[in-house]
Design an enzyme around this catalytic site. Structure first.
Site, PDB file in Angstrom:
ATOM      1  N   LYS A  13      97.499 -41.566  91.627  1.00 42.99           N
ATOM      2  CA  LYS A  13      96.590 -42.328  91.652  1.00 42.99           C
ATOM      3  C   LYS A  13      95.220 -41.722  91.539  1.00 42.99           C
ATOM      4  CE  LYS A  13      98.849 -46.285  91.118  1.00 42.99           C
ATOM      5  NZ  LYS A  13      98.626 -47.019  90.698  1.00 42.99           N
ATOM      6  N   SER A  59     106.155 -39.581  91.891  1.00 44.37           N
ATOM      7  CA  SER A  59     104.708 -39.889  92.357  1.00 44.37           C
ATOM      8  C   SER A  59     104.235 -40.192  93.020  1.00 44.37           C
ATOM      9  CB  SER A  59     104.975 -41.435  91.071  1.00 44.37           C
ATOM     10  OG  SER A  59     105.909 -41.780  91.664  1.00 44.37           O
TER      11      SER A  59
END
Length: 403
Positions: free
Chosen positions: A54, A304
């Site tokens: 992110k 992720s």
């Protein structure tokens, strides 16, 4: 790559991220390679700054704001990873950040967001309530709302992962990764397809929170009511307008995975690849466990994120162990008389079972006066061993219930 909402340019985004984002490693996985029948690599974004991908998109978005916009501050809504990415990016760029997080958000993620310098506010129990509060904050204070996925700068930043994959593994044929709102795989697909259009890109959603399949079927973003899933990081009720368009145009398939596959994938990452990942971060690996037929090798699975609450990790690992037959929970009825429990435990010892926990109940409405019930948590050696334990105890006359 131009879109109606702006340009997706991961090469330009990478220049902004040169001194910010870590170039995360691509690690070969022998066990997954054997499963799939060809080389499998893990793109370890769990080792990225803030513990997830992110920071890439958040930094690019905030870096491209004007000085006047940054002076007004930024605001975001997130249950964890986006919150941390925005908080760190804002602090690096000298910008005040306010992050609305749901009540009950994992304490490590709340603490990390605060430690990166953001003010954290809890407006309610859901992310949707947080988003409403963040939008209101933006209107009242002039702050810029940093959307977690539906903006060209955010998508461009996430797409830098695709550039790194192509450079580190030029002969890659499939890239698999998690999809929540779609920013990650939209960016990865945009970066990869522009340079290597034959590479297959597959998005993965938790079956209990899969908004993309019905949206793709309807030809437009469709809102769903997500069920509870351990992969809370990708539990998004509706795709973004931009990310829907990119995913529908560029991602070859979006598949779903069940909770058991997610827990087994997390266990595999920890035990065999030595990578700590959160359930959402293991979604790509879960897809290889459920849908290995759909990939062409060499394949890259994007890990992720790795921001998992230790309490959740213990629960998920137990779930994964149970799925592989290495953790067995039994309720056993026995006579309520001296030596009955010792005899039962002796049977288990003879079977090579490690008893982790015992709860002995002697008074309950469901039990006869001369009965007792024992709840056992057992460490076993696999599904065959579990079957042997159940078969032996039933053969000895015990009444069993598998929990």
């Amino acid at each position: 790559m131009p879109t109606d909402g702006g340009t997706i340019d991961s090469a330009a985004a990478r220049a902004l991220l040169a001194e910010v984002a870590v170039r995360t490693p691509l690690v070969h996985s022998r066990v997954l390679s054997e499963l799939v029948g060809g080389p499998v690599y893990l793109k370890c974004e769990n080792l990225q700054r803030t513990g997830s991908f992110k920071i890439r998109g958040a930094y690019v978005r905030i870096a491209r704001l004007s000085e006047e916009e940054r002076a007004r501050g930024v605001v975001a809504a997130s249950a964890g990873n986006h919150a941390q990415g925005v908080a760190l990016a804002a602090s690096m760029l000298g910008c005040a950040a306010t992050v609305y997080m749901p009540e009950g958000a994992p304490l490590p993620k709340v603490a990390a967001t605060r430690n990166y310098g953001a003010e954290v506010v809890f407006p309610g129990p859901t992310v949707d309530e947080c988003l409403v509060a963040a939008e209101k904050h933006a209107q009242e204070h002039g702050a810029v709302l940093i959307h977690p996925f539906d903006h060209p700068d955010v998508v461009s930043g996430q797409g830098t992962i695709g550039l790194e994959i192509l450079e580190d593994l030029p002969d890659v044929r499939t890239v698999v990764g998690a999809v929540g709102g779609g920013g990650l795989m939209a960016g990865v697909a945009a970066a990869i397809k522009e340079r290597a259009p034959d590479v297959k890109v597959i998005g993965v959603q938790a079956k209990r929170a899969a908004a993309f399949p019905p949206s793709l079927a309807a030809g437009r973003p469709v809102r769903i009511e997500p069920q509870v899933t351990m992969a809370d990081g990708i539990s998004v009720g509706r795709p973004g307008e931009l990310t829907y368009r990119l995913v529908s145009e560029l991602v070859d398939a979006v598949v779903t995975v069940n909770e058991e596959s997610i827990s087994q994938a997390l266990l595999l990452c920890l035990e065999r690849a030595k990578q700590v990942v959160e359930p959402a971060g293991a979604a790509g690996v879960a897809a290889l466990l459920e849908h290995s037929y759909a990939v062409r090798t060499p394949v890259v699975a994007v890990l992720s994120g790795g921001n998992v609450d230790p309490l959740l990790l213990s629960k998920v690992l137990r779930h994964g162990l149970a799925g592989t037959g290495r953790y067995l929970v039994l309720r056993v009825r026995l006579k309520d008389r001296p030596g009955a429990l010792v005899t039962l435990l002796g049977e288990l010892a003879g079977l090579g079972v490690n008893v982790l926990d015992v709860m002995h109940e002697r008074v309950a409405a469901r039990l006869h006066v001369e009965e007792a019930e024992v709840l056992l948590h057992l460490e076993t050696r696999g599904n065959d061993h579990c079957d042997e334990v159940v078969r032996r105890l039933r053969g000895r006359g015990y009444t069993l219930t598998l929990s």
